[in-house]
Each structure stands twice: as structure tokens, then as C-alpha cells.
Scaffold this motif. Structure first.
Motif, PDB file in Angstrom:
ATOM      1  N   ARG A   8      -4.307   5.378  -5.279  1.00  0.00           N
ATOM      2  CA  ARG A   8      -5.230   5.149  -4.169  1.00  0.00           C
ATOM      3  C   ARG A   8      -6.606   5.753  -4.412  1.00  0.00           C
ATOM      4  NH1 ARG A   8      -0.573   6.617   0.102  1.00  0.00           N
ATOM      5  NH2 ARG A   8      -0.333   8.213  -1.480  1.00  0.00           N
ATOM      6  N   TYR A  36       0.822  -1.217   0.000  1.00  0.00           N
ATOM      7  CA  TYR A  36       0.000   0.000   0.000  1.00  0.00           C
ATOM      8  C   TYR A  36       0.851   1.261   0.000  1.00  0.00           C
ATOM      9  CZ  TYR A  36      -3.946   3.075   0.969  1.00  0.00           C
ATOM     10  OH  TYR A  36      -4.901   4.053   0.878  1.00  0.00           O
ATOM     11  N   ASP A  37       0.905   1.951  -1.123  1.00  0.00           N
ATOM     12  CA  ASP A  37       1.496   3.293  -1.207  1.00  0.00           C
ATOM     13  C   ASP A  37       0.933   3.965  -2.460  1.00  0.00           C
ATOM     14  OD1 ASP A  37       3.034   2.506  -3.483  1.00  0.00           O
ATOM     15  OD2 ASP A  37       4.597   1.703  -2.184  1.00  0.00           O
TER      16      ASP A  37
END
Ligand code: DAH
Length: 359
Positions: free
Chosen positions: A323, A202-203
């Protein structure tokens, strides 16, 4: 009595004639024929008259009363018709007016849009669509793809396993659909498989759920040149420019030999100040993979490729952060989303659809 009727008659009849609404005519009726109405008053008076006079007066009064009732009914009907006509005229729909803009139409998510764009192009190039399950088994996600249990490539794809079950997992790649296809279909095979994939990451450029599209072509004489030609043609159609260069950089994937990473150059890269953009993994299907699916590598060969749909969407539509795709923010979807009419179909195609209408 006769005289009274003579004076009352024109008054009542004029009132009926001049009434303009149903409410007004009702008022006239009450004034004449209601409990305390003028005609009702005369009716009451009849009772006090002498019998012979009463008979004559009664007759005249009855004729008058009937006349008034008939006139009121006729006027009521006329007013009702007039009111209905007026309403119809007011509420009539002008079918020649242009339609209102669809301000309430929802938006198609850029992932869905780009997936449709990709499938449309591959469809036009003769590929069929294949699918596999999101919850995959070890065989299809790893083992059959020439990634045995102790292979370091497993570490590169941080995997979500089902609780208490190391053999069921959320697929880390769509490559498993290659296996499922070759297990069930004899060559020639020419498929693309889009779908969700999952990794613990997650980034700004990684989300735990993302999307890939896998390509697989197996035949007797399929070569790298076919792969390069197909990808080149695809890039031009997808990014809607002929100013495209393609570079194959040697790489490693357990399921292809040789393996490459394909980079694009040209307009697309220049737009974001780069010479090359890394786009996808590809190669010639490894003989072990063919064998694992019951195909003889001496008879069949072919190519495979796999790429991130999200990445293609970001590049084509200038979306900066991965995201945002999955945060369900209405402002984001309004800005980056598409109208349903922008979505291409296999029959209207991408180029005919006018391409990227948002820029
Ligand atoms: N499955 C690879 C990944 O997720 C991408 C890939 C590379 C797919 C090479 C292929 C291929 O079909 O030939 O990183």
C-alpha cells in the motif's frame, strides 16, 4: 578674493583626493559647489565687487571652479572603477569548486525504477516493448484469451467495468497485450508489455491498481526450455545473484497449456526465511489463443509469462507493504525512492550501473 581662493584651494583639493567613497565625493561636491557651498559663496561675493576687480577675480574663480569640477569627475570615475572591481572580485565564481550535493533532487518511484530495470534486461535479451490501453474491451482482456463469459477465471479477477457498459473495463491483466500484438504482427514475436492493471482488491498485498509485465514469444520452434532459460537468465540479472533456483509448479491459466507458476529459490528466498517464493504465472500459449489471433497452431507455438512489477520491487528492495507504493507519502518516497542517476538505461545496463546502490 585671491587670498580666499588660495586658502580654499588646497582644502577642497585634499578633500577630493582623500574621499574614499562615491558618497564622500558627493559630500565634497555639495560643500564646495552646492547651494551653500564655499565656491558658490565666493561666486555670490563677486556681485558686490567693483567691476574691474570683479573681472580679474571672476577669471581666477572660474579657473578654480573648473579645476575642482574636473578633479571631482576624475575622482568619481576612479572610485566607480574601484568599486566595480571590488564587486567583481567578491562575486567571482570559482568554477574549480566541487558541485554541491543535490539535496533538492526528486526521487524516482521504485515502480518506475524496477520497470526500467526489467525493460533494460529484457531489452538486452532482444525483447521489444509493447503497450496496450488501460481501458480494455472484453475481447482482449477475456474472450480472446480463452476466458469465455461464463468461465470461473473471470470471478478470480474482480473486474471494474465502465458504468453501464459490461464490455469496457479496466484491464485486470496485461495479457490482453498478447492478443493486440498477435493481431497486428506476424511471428517471430518477442515482446514484453509493462503497465497498470486493476482489480477490486485491497489489503497488505493487494491494491486496486497494480503493475504487471507480460512476456510473449511466438515462433515455430519455441519451447518451454526457452521459457525456463530466459526466466533463469532474467532472474539472475534482475536480482543480481547467480544463487538462483527456478521451479515450475503445474497450475492453470485459460490462455496457456501447459500452465505453470514459477517459484524462485536460492539466496533471495533464504533472505526472507523461505525455501521458495512464488513469482509469476507462465506457460505455452494455448492453441485457442493463437487461433483467436489468426495464427495457425500447427505452424506457430510459443510461451507467455506475466508477473507483478510491484512484487518484484518489494522483493528486491525489501519493501514490506504494497500500500505504501500508492500513498504518495514523501517520507516513504525519500526512503525507498531512487536518484535519477540510479535508473538504468538500455545503453548503460543494470550490471554496469552498479546495481542496487541503496543496500
Ligand atoms: N495474467 C495472469 C494474471 O494476471 C498472469 C499470467 C499467467 C500471465 C500466465 C501469462 C501467463 O502470460 O502465461 O494472473
Amino acid at each position: 578674493m585671491e587670498e580666499q581662493i588660495q586658502t580654499l584651494k588646497p582644502q577642497v583639493l585634499t578633500a577630493i583626493q582623500t574621499a574614499k567613497t562615491l558618497a564622500e565625493i558627493e559630500e565634497v561636491r555639495v560643500q564646495a559647489l552646492g547651494k551653500n557651498g564655499t565656491i558658490t559663496g565666493l561666486m555670490k561675493e563677486l556681485g558686490n565687487m567693483e567691476p574691474d576687480k570683479r573681472k580679474a577675480a571672476g577669471q581666477i574663480l572660474n579657473v578654480f571652479k573648473t579645476e575642482v569640477l574636473t578633479e571631482i569627475e576624475a575622482k568619481k570615475k576612479a572610485l566607480e572603477t574601484a568599486e566595480l572591481n571590488a564587486r567583481l572580485a567578491m562575486e567571482s565564481i570559482d568554477v574549480t569548486l566541487p558541485s554541491r550535493p543535490e539535496t533538492t533532487a526528486g526521487r524516482v518511484h521504485p515502480i518506475s525504477q524496477v520497470m526500467e530495470e526489467m525493460l533494460t534486461i529484457f531489452g538486452q535479451m532482444g525483447f521489444e516493448m509493447a503497450e496496450g490501453p488501460d481501458i480494455e474491451d472484453d475481447w482482449h482482456n477475456f474472450e480472446a484469451l480463452n476466458i469465455p463469459a461464463d468461465h470461473p477465471a473471470r470471478q478470480m479477477q474482480a473486474t471494474f467495468f465502465m458504468e453501464g457498459d459490461q464490455k469496457s473495463l479496466l484491464r485486470t491483466q496485461t495479457s490482453g497485450v498478447q492478443i493486440r500484438t498477435m493481431e497486428t504482427k506476424k511471428p517471430p514475436i518477442r515482446i514484453v508489455a509493462p503497465g497498470r492493471t486493476y482489480r477490486k482488491d485491497y489489503d497488505a498485498t493487494h491494491t486496486p491498481m497494480f503493475h504487471q509485465i507480460e512476456g510473449l514469444v511466438i515462433d515455430k520452434t519455441t519451447t518451454l526450455a526457452h521459457l525456463k532459460g530466459t526466466l533463469m537468465e532474467f532472474m539472475k540479472l534482475f536480482f543480481e545473484t547467480d544463487d538462483i533456483q527456478l521451479r515450475f509448479r503445474p497450475s492453470f491459466f485459460p490462455f496457456t497449456e501447459p500452465s505453470y507458476e514459477a517459484d524462485v529459490g536460492g539466496a533471495l528466498a533464504r533472505n526472507i526465511g523461505k525455501e521458495w517464493i512464488e513469482l509469476l504465472g507462465c506457460g505455452m500459449v494455448h492453441p485457442n489463443v493463437l487461433k483467436n489471433c489468426g495464427l495457425n497452431p500447427d505452424e506457430y507455438q510459443g510461451y507467455a509469462f506475466g508477473c507483478g512489477i510491484d512484487r518484484f520491487a518489494m522483493l528486491k528492495y525489501g519493501i514490506p507493504d504494497l500500500r505504501g507504493f500508492f500513498e504518495a507519502d514523501m517520507r516513504w518516497i525519500k526512503h525507498f525512492g531512487f536518484l535519477p542517476t540510479d535508473v538504468p538505461t538500455i545503453t548503460n545496463g543494470l550490471s554496469m550501473n552498479g546495481g542496487n546502490k541503496k543496500c
